[in-house]
Design a protein around this motif. Structure first.
Motif, PDB file in Angstrom:
ATOM      1  N   GLY A  13    -131.260 104.558 -49.095  1.00  0.00           N
ATOM      2  CA  GLY A  13    -131.709 105.236 -48.103  1.00  0.00           C
ATOM      3  C   GLY A  13    -131.483 104.908 -46.734  1.00  0.00           C
ATOM      4  O   GLY A  13    -131.168 103.567 -46.621  1.00  0.00           O
ATOM      5  N   ILE A  14    -132.031 105.404 -45.740  1.00  0.00           N
ATOM      6  CA  ILE A  14    -132.119 104.923 -44.491  1.00  0.00           C
ATOM      7  C   ILE A  14    -133.486 104.879 -43.712  1.00  0.00           C
ATOM      8  O   ILE A  14    -134.180 105.940 -44.191  1.00  0.00           O
ATOM      9  CB  ILE A  14    -131.126 105.435 -43.366  1.00  0.00           C
ATOM     10  CG1 ILE A  14    -131.235 106.993 -43.478  1.00  0.00           C
ATOM     11  CG2 ILE A  14    -129.613 104.959 -43.816  1.00  0.00           C
ATOM     12  CD1 ILE A  14    -130.162 107.651 -42.363  1.00  0.00           C
ATOM     13  N   SER A  15    -133.814 104.135 -42.707  1.00  0.00           N
ATOM     14  CA  SER A  15    -134.962 104.275 -42.063  1.00  0.00           C
ATOM     15  C   SER A  15    -135.118 104.383 -40.467  1.00  0.00           C
ATOM     16  O   SER A  15    -134.147 103.225 -40.442  1.00  0.00           O
ATOM     17  CB  SER A  15    -136.020 103.151 -42.648  1.00  0.00           C
ATOM     18  OG  SER A  15    -137.471 103.175 -42.311  1.00  0.00           O
ATOM     19  N   ASN A  16    -135.774 104.782 -39.911  1.00  0.00           N
ATOM     20  CA  ASN A  16    -135.880 104.848 -38.463  1.00  0.00           C
ATOM     21  C   ASN A  16    -134.625 105.115 -37.856  1.00  0.00           C
ATOM     22  O   ASN A  16    -134.279 104.721 -36.849  1.00  0.00           O
ATOM     23  CB  ASN A  16    -136.523 103.434 -37.882  1.00  0.00           C
ATOM     24  CG  ASN A  16    -137.752 102.804 -38.659  1.00  0.00           C
ATOM     25  OD1 ASN A  16    -138.666 103.552 -38.314  1.00  0.00           O
ATOM     26  ND2 ASN A  16    -137.636 101.884 -39.290  1.00  0.00           N
ATOM     27  N   TYR A  17    -133.768 105.709 -38.322  1.00  0.00           N
ATOM     28  CA  TYR A  17    -132.510 106.204 -37.648  1.00  0.00           C
ATOM     29  C   TYR A  17    -132.698 107.670 -36.817  1.00  0.00           C
ATOM     30  O   TYR A  17    -133.549 108.329 -37.123  1.00  0.00           O
ATOM     31  CB  TYR A  17    -131.422 106.703 -38.767  1.00  0.00           C
ATOM     32  CG  TYR A  17    -130.680 105.500 -39.197  1.00  0.00           C
ATOM     33  CD1 TYR A  17    -129.304 105.639 -39.293  1.00  0.00           C
ATOM     34  CD2 TYR A  17    -130.868 104.441 -39.579  1.00  0.00           C
ATOM     35  CE1 TYR A  17    -128.300 104.693 -39.860  1.00  0.00           C
ATOM     36  CE2 TYR A  17    -130.330 103.191 -40.153  1.00  0.00           C
ATOM     37  CZ  TYR A  17    -129.020 103.354 -40.090  1.00  0.00           C
ATOM     38  OH  TYR A  17    -128.229 102.499 -40.721  1.00  0.00           O
TER      39      TYR A  17
ATOM     40  N   TYR B   8    -133.146 100.558 -48.867  1.00  0.00           N
ATOM     41  CA  TYR B   8    -132.864 101.276 -47.517  1.00  0.00           C
ATOM     42  C   TYR B   8    -132.355  99.976 -46.550  1.00  0.00           C
ATOM     43  O   TYR B   8    -132.707  98.863 -46.586  1.00  0.00           O
ATOM     44  CB  TYR B   8    -134.115 101.543 -46.920  1.00  0.00           C
ATOM     45  CG  TYR B   8    -135.230 102.420 -47.332  1.00  0.00           C
ATOM     46  CD1 TYR B   8    -135.105 103.823 -46.944  1.00  0.00           C
ATOM     47  CD2 TYR B   8    -136.372 102.191 -48.321  1.00  0.00           C
ATOM     48  CE1 TYR B   8    -136.003 104.762 -47.527  1.00  0.00           C
ATOM     49  CE2 TYR B   8    -137.101 103.112 -48.637  1.00  0.00           C
ATOM     50  CZ  TYR B   8    -137.007 104.473 -48.514  1.00  0.00           C
ATOM     51  OH  TYR B   8    -137.676 105.500 -48.958  1.00  0.00           O
ATOM     52  N   HIS B   9    -131.340 100.553 -45.762  1.00  0.00           N
ATOM     53  CA  HIS B   9    -131.212  99.910 -44.364  1.00  0.00           C
ATOM     54  C   HIS B   9    -132.571 100.216 -43.579  1.00  0.00           C
ATOM     55  O   HIS B   9    -132.825 101.384 -43.169  1.00  0.00           O
ATOM     56  CB  HIS B   9    -129.768 100.423 -43.731  1.00  0.00           C
ATOM     57  CG  HIS B   9    -129.815  99.635 -42.385  1.00  0.00           C
ATOM     58  ND1 HIS B   9    -129.176  99.936 -41.383  1.00  0.00           N
ATOM     59  CD2 HIS B   9    -130.134  98.163 -42.353  1.00  0.00           C
ATOM     60  CE1 HIS B   9    -129.137  99.107 -40.357  1.00  0.00           C
ATOM     61  NE2 HIS B   9    -129.557  98.056 -40.932  1.00  0.00           N
ATOM     62  N   HIS B  10    -133.235  99.171 -43.172  1.00  0.00           N
ATOM     63  CA  HIS B  10    -134.607  99.533 -42.754  1.00  0.00           C
ATOM     64  C   HIS B  10    -134.537 100.127 -40.964  1.00  0.00           C
ATOM     65  O   HIS B  10    -135.333 100.712 -40.636  1.00  0.00           O
ATOM     66  CB  HIS B  10    -135.347  97.890 -42.480  1.00  0.00           C
ATOM     67  CG  HIS B  10    -136.714  98.141 -42.571  1.00  0.00           C
ATOM     68  ND1 HIS B  10    -137.814  96.896 -42.944  1.00  0.00           N
ATOM     69  CD2 HIS B  10    -137.585  99.219 -42.513  1.00  0.00           C
ATOM     70  CE1 HIS B  10    -138.846  97.539 -42.878  1.00  0.00           C
ATOM     71  NE2 HIS B  10    -138.947  98.690 -42.636  1.00  0.00           N
ATOM     72  N   CYS B  11    -133.600  99.638 -40.377  1.00  0.00           N
ATOM     73  CA  CYS B  11    -133.317 100.346 -38.990  1.00  0.00           C
ATOM     74  C   CYS B  11    -131.874 100.093 -38.483  1.00  0.00           C
ATOM     75  O   CYS B  11    -131.289  99.297 -39.065  1.00  0.00           O
ATOM     76  CB  CYS B  11    -134.164  99.258 -37.903  1.00  0.00           C
ATOM     77  SG  CYS B  11    -133.764  97.576 -38.131  1.00  0.00           S
ATOM     78  N   PRO B  12    -131.558 100.895 -37.415  1.00  0.00           N
ATOM     79  CA  PRO B  12    -130.154 100.963 -37.192  1.00  0.00           C
ATOM     80  C   PRO B  12    -129.827  99.803 -36.533  1.00  0.00           C
ATOM     81  O   PRO B  12    -130.713  99.031 -35.967  1.00  0.00           O
ATOM     82  CB  PRO B  12    -130.327 102.045 -36.341  1.00  0.00           C
ATOM     83  CG  PRO B  12    -131.555 102.437 -35.849  1.00  0.00           C
ATOM     84  CD  PRO B  12    -132.273 101.965 -36.999  1.00  0.00           C
ATOM     85  N   ASP B  13    -128.791  99.283 -36.565  1.00  0.00           N
ATOM     86  CA  ASP B  13    -128.105  97.946 -35.840  1.00  0.00           C
ATOM     87  C   ASP B  13    -126.759  98.610 -34.970  1.00  0.00           C
ATOM     88  O   ASP B  13    -125.573  98.982 -35.681  1.00  0.00           O
ATOM     89  CB  ASP B  13    -127.572  96.926 -36.709  1.00  0.00           C
ATOM     90  CG  ASP B  13    -126.870  95.792 -36.070  1.00  0.00           C
ATOM     91  OD1 ASP B  13    -127.105  95.785 -34.971  1.00  0.00           O
ATOM     92  OD2 ASP B  13    -126.283  95.187 -36.902  1.00  0.00           O
ATOM     93  N   ASP B  14    -126.931  98.819 -33.714  1.00  0.00           N
ATOM     94  CA  ASP B  14    -126.030  98.925 -32.850  1.00  0.00           C
ATOM     95  C   ASP B  14    -124.759  98.201 -32.537  1.00  0.00           C
ATOM     96  O   ASP B  14    -123.771  98.564 -32.274  1.00  0.00           O
ATOM     97  CB  ASP B  14    -126.489  99.541 -31.615  1.00  0.00           C
ATOM     98  CG  ASP B  14    -127.570 100.559 -31.621  1.00  0.00           C
ATOM     99  OD1 ASP B  14    -127.127 101.451 -32.290  1.00  0.00           O
ATOM    100  OD2 ASP B  14    -128.539 100.557 -30.485  1.00  0.00           O
ATOM    101  N   GLU B  15    -125.087  96.849 -33.046  1.00  0.00           N
ATOM    102  CA  GLU B  15    -123.906  95.913 -32.934  1.00  0.00           C
ATOM    103  C   GLU B  15    -123.080  95.776 -34.114  1.00  0.00           C
ATOM    104  O   GLU B  15    -122.110  95.105 -34.214  1.00  0.00           O
ATOM    105  CB  GLU B  15    -124.459  94.622 -32.570  1.00  0.00           C
ATOM    106  CG  GLU B  15    -125.162  94.590 -31.353  1.00  0.00           C
ATOM    107  CD  GLU B  15    -125.629  93.283 -31.060  1.00  0.00           C
ATOM    108  OE1 GLU B  15    -125.587  92.132 -31.861  1.00  0.00           O
ATOM    109  OE2 GLU B  15    -126.358  92.853 -29.866  1.00  0.00           O
ATOM    110  N   THR B  16    -123.218  96.539 -35.248  1.00  0.00           N
ATOM    111  CA  THR B  16    -122.644  96.413 -36.547  1.00  0.00           C
ATOM    112  C   THR B  16    -121.938  98.050 -36.650  1.00  0.00           C
ATOM    113  O   THR B  16    -122.654  98.837 -36.328  1.00  0.00           O
ATOM    114  CB  THR B  16    -123.232  96.319 -37.687  1.00  0.00           C
ATOM    115  OG1 THR B  16    -123.811  95.101 -37.532  1.00  0.00           O
ATOM    116  CG2 THR B  16    -122.520  96.558 -38.832  1.00  0.00           C
ATOM    117  N   PRO B  17    -120.699  98.090 -36.824  1.00  0.00           N
ATOM    118  CA  PRO B  17    -120.311  99.717 -36.993  1.00  0.00           C
ATOM    119  C   PRO B  17    -121.157 100.250 -38.293  1.00  0.00           C
ATOM    120  O   PRO B  17    -121.235  99.631 -39.386  1.00  0.00           O
ATOM    121  CB  PRO B  17    -118.757  99.309 -37.486  1.00  0.00           C
ATOM    122  CG  PRO B  17    -118.413  98.001 -37.020  1.00  0.00           C
ATOM    123  CD  PRO B  17    -119.750  97.136 -37.195  1.00  0.00           C
TER     124      PRO B  17
END
Length: 339
Positions: A175-179, A145-154
């Protein structure tokens, strides 16, 4: 990790009836099935925890039909130590069962110092997974998973890194998490363009935290993406722990815990009413809270934690009664509406 290697421990022989009672649920439109209840290793598997207890919990989980173990790079403490503990237990007890297990890990939150130890960059995600695989002694994880979104990375870079990880054979699924729902929609569109589907979204969800119902759950259902929930007992609020006050050794009594005393006091009336309803159903409050989540058809699995094998056994009994009458569901809604 508190270890007593001189204590006699018999070689692990898995329960031959382990698949008889645990219901398995299909994950979105995929071919994957997960146990209704999965085990998260966020707490109680770190360097300072009791190794014998951790070993007993993993054995108990697998014997109960829990085939999905969920980790992250920064689980511990210290960071990485839960994966190291898990890796040791894989070698000792579960190597012969590797193909029966569904193992996940994540990266996104801070892991090591500097700009490359946090976020959603290709540099961080691939480096972190390489470290996780080494700690666990695995060639691949079943899910990353990517654990959480990162607004500073495209988001294109983050999704592209996850796509690469699958193509490199380091993860079978991603998968993704916390998006948020908006971020999820963006990510899913990019995954589809690359030809690597997003298997599942991991989100906080419980009777006391239902934000996912608004937009996220309908979106995932529409797109055929699975949903796995964490914190199903709201950090212990949805248990018998606080029916008679706040114990000194509880999370709410610890000022460093996510659960604060104000939250206990705010929900106490609801907790007592829900406990009464659970008793009428022949369940504990914890068991009913887990069953209530599993009543939702969008949910692929519910992540639970445990501090002992017995707690795990007690919570898994939730699958013995997953049916709710319309009157019970209405009563729960009425209780939860009271604030």
């Amino acid at each position: 990790m508190k270890i007593n290697d001189h204590a006699p421990v018999l070689p692990y022989q898995a329960n031959t009836q382990r698949y008889n009672n645990m219901p398995y649920r299909r994950v979105g439109n995929s071919g994957v099935q997960l146990p209704s209840l999965s085990l998260g290793l966020w707490h109680n598997f770190g360097e300072h925890d009791n190794f014998s207890n951790a070993r007993a919990m993993l054995r108990t989980a697998f014997d109960l039909g829990i085939t999905h173990f969920d980790l992250a790079n920064n689980y511990g403490p210290p960071y990485g130590s839960a994966e190291s503990t898990f890796g040791r237990l894989m070698t000792m007890d579960f190597s012969q069962h590797r193909d029966e297990l569904f193992i996940s890990s994540k990266a996104g939150y801070d892991m090591w110092p500097g700009p490359y130890g946090v976020g959603g960059s290709r540099k961080y995600l691939i480096s972190s997974l390489n470290q996780s695989l080494k700690r666990m002694g695995l060639d691949y994880v079943d899910l990353f998973y990517h654990h959480c979104p990162d607004d500073e990375t495209p988001i294109e870079e983050t999704v592209g890194a996850l796509d690469s990880i699958v193509r490199q054979g380091k993860a079978l699924y991603v998968g993704i998490s916390n998006y948020s729902a908006k971020q999820t929609r963006q990510a899913l569109n990019l995954f589809n363009e690359l030809g690597t589907p997003c298997l599942i979204h991991q989100v906080r969800y419980s009777m006391f935290d239902r934000a996912a119902e608004q937009q996220l759950m309908p979106l995932l259902d529409d797109k055929g993406v699975g949903l796995i929930t964490f914190s199903p007992l709201a950090q212990g609020l949805l248990s018998e722990r606080y029916l008679n006050g706040i114990p000194k050794d509880s999370r709410a009594a610890n000022s460093k815990s996510y659960l604060q005393q104000d939250s206990v006091n705010e929900h106490l009336t609801q907790i007592k009413q829900l406990h009464s309803l659970a008793q009428q159903r022949g369940q504990s409050l914890s068991q009913m809270a887990l069953a209530w989540i599993l009543e939702k058809p969008e949910v692929s699995s519910v992540l639970i934690g445990a501090s002992s094998p017995q707690q795990l056994i007690d919570n898994v009994k939730a699958v013995d009664n997953l049916s709710f009458s319309e009157q019970e569901l209405e009563s729960i809604e009425q209780i939860l509406a009271k604030q």
